[in-house]
Design an enzyme around this catalytic site. Structure first.
Site, PDB file in Angstrom:
ATOM      1  N   GLN A 202       0.811  -1.215   0.000  1.00  0.00           N
ATOM      2  CA  GLN A 202       0.000   0.000   0.000  1.00  0.00           C
ATOM      3  C   GLN A 202       0.847   1.271   0.000  1.00  0.00           C
ATOM      4  OE1 GLN A 202      -0.514  -2.625   2.164  1.00  0.00           O
ATOM      5  NE2 GLN A 202      -2.649  -2.704   2.823  1.00  0.00           N
ATOM      6  N   ASP A 243      -6.160   1.400  12.492  1.00  0.00           N
ATOM      7  CA  ASP A 243      -7.480   0.822  12.270  1.00  0.00           C
ATOM      8  C   ASP A 243      -8.297   0.756  13.552  1.00  0.00           C
ATOM      9  OD1 ASP A 243      -7.721  -0.642   9.335  1.00  0.00           O
ATOM     10  OD2 ASP A 243      -5.668  -0.373  10.018  1.00  0.00           O
TER      11      ASP A 243
END
Length: 351
Positions: A202, A243
């Site tokens: 990513q 997260d």
């Protein structure tokens, strides 16, 4: 966010307002492809199969997905079933559950005929709020970066980040990248070390794409290079997204974050976590209680890249692989949390 020279958001409603358009992140940086989500099933696939990712962005898509389900069937049983299906798509990021709770609560007291409109309104409100939250994170983080740069004003400020916590992972600005974008726009000289972030890359594919579009100086590095750079004094601060942050301040983020925090602690480099209140999970006492998503071994054993013939996937090994997607960084390794309310040395309830 700046995409191909123009400002936009990473999620926008469809023309009629009963669906959402998102970027298919699987195609980036090689192709900018927008896809329309018009059903709960399509939203679930987009989240589960990584068309979209990042805790706030997952929440935004999940909220729209539940609104689409309510438009198809506004009954209580159908809403409960759709909630469960969407919530199961990505178990680690707490924003998904938060957004689903918000949409469900908005429609619960209403008659069936009013539920779809209320659900879409709440889903869009979640989207709008996330942009405001990330902008505020950026403003507080900008003040922090100015202070850091003042310690070495004769050279650019060097920031290391991990994974993608940018506008692709949110509605706009990002979390970890919001201070970077605002600092760049304000003329603060800086440079970003971009972890490749194996196994899904990513950093290499998404964060570098974002920074390039915004014109921010950056350099891609191997995941294991960060410790050396910190030891050499070539990193002024590490800023990551998350997260989920638990009640005690433990930070769940992309696998490899814990190692960066350990290296930063050992070398005296400040380690910051950027998050909105929607990512703070006061109901979970510590990181030990977070469900850690395990993804397909193929993410490790295969890799996809661009060739003269288009995107191609090749195998890297014939061995078995184990692929936990996240790790937990203990609160003791976190210098501070960059939030919409300021840079905090600890989080507490209420946030």
């Amino acid at each position: 966010m700046i995409l191909q020279g123009e400002r936009t958001r990473s999620i926008v409603p469809t023309a009629e307002g009963t669906g959402a358009r998102i970027l298919d992140q699987r195609q980036l940086p090689w192709e900018v492809r927008w896809v329309e989500l018009r059903t709960e099933d399509e939203a679930a696939v987009a989240i589960r199969d990584m068309w979209t990712r990042g805790a706030p962005m997952i929440g935004a898509v999940g909220g729209y997905g539940l609104a689409m389900a309510i438009a198809a069937d506004p009954g209580d049983a159908a809403i409960q079933a759709a909630y469960a299906r969407l919530n199961a798509t990505r178990p680690t990021a707490i924003n998904l559950k938060w957004a689903l709770d918000q949409v469900a609560a908005a429609v619960r007291p209403l008659p069936l005929t009013d539920r779809a409109a209320a659900a879409f309104a709440r889903a869009q409100a979640i989207v709008d709020e996330d942009e405001r939250l990330c902008r505020s994170i950026g403003e507080h983080g900008l003040a922090l970066l100015r202070d850091l740069h003042a310690k070495n004003p004769d050279r650019p400020l060097n920031i290391l980040t991990h994974c993608n916590a940018g506008w692709l992972a949110t509605v706009d600005y990002g979390t970890a990248t919001a201070p970077i974008y605002l600092a760049h726009d304000a003329g603060l000289p800086l440079h970003v070390w971009v972890d490749e972030t194996r196994p899904r890359n990513q950093g290499a594919l998404l964060t570098a794409f974002e920074l390039r579009n915004h014109g921010v100086p950056h350099t891609l590095i191997a995941d294991n290079a960060g410790g050396l750079l910190m030891a050499r004094g070539q990193v002024d601060a590490v800023i990551v997204g998350t997260d989920r942050v638990t009640a005690n301040g433990d930070v769940c983020n992309k696998i490899g974050t814990y190692l960066k925090a350990l290296a930063a602690h050992d070398t005296g480099v400040p380690f910051y976590v950027a998050l909105p209140y929607t990512t703070f999970d006061a109901a979970t006492p510590s990181g030990d209680a977070i469900p850690i998503e395990e993804r397909s071994p193929a993410e490790l054993t295969e890799i996809t890249g661009a060739t003269d013939h288009g995107l191609e996937t090749v195998r890297l090994t014939q061995s078995d692989a184990y692929n936990p997607a996240f790790d937990v960084t203990p609160a003791r390794l976190v210098t501070g949390y960059i939030t919409e309310r300021g840079v905090l040395d600890r989080l507490q309830t209420p946030f």
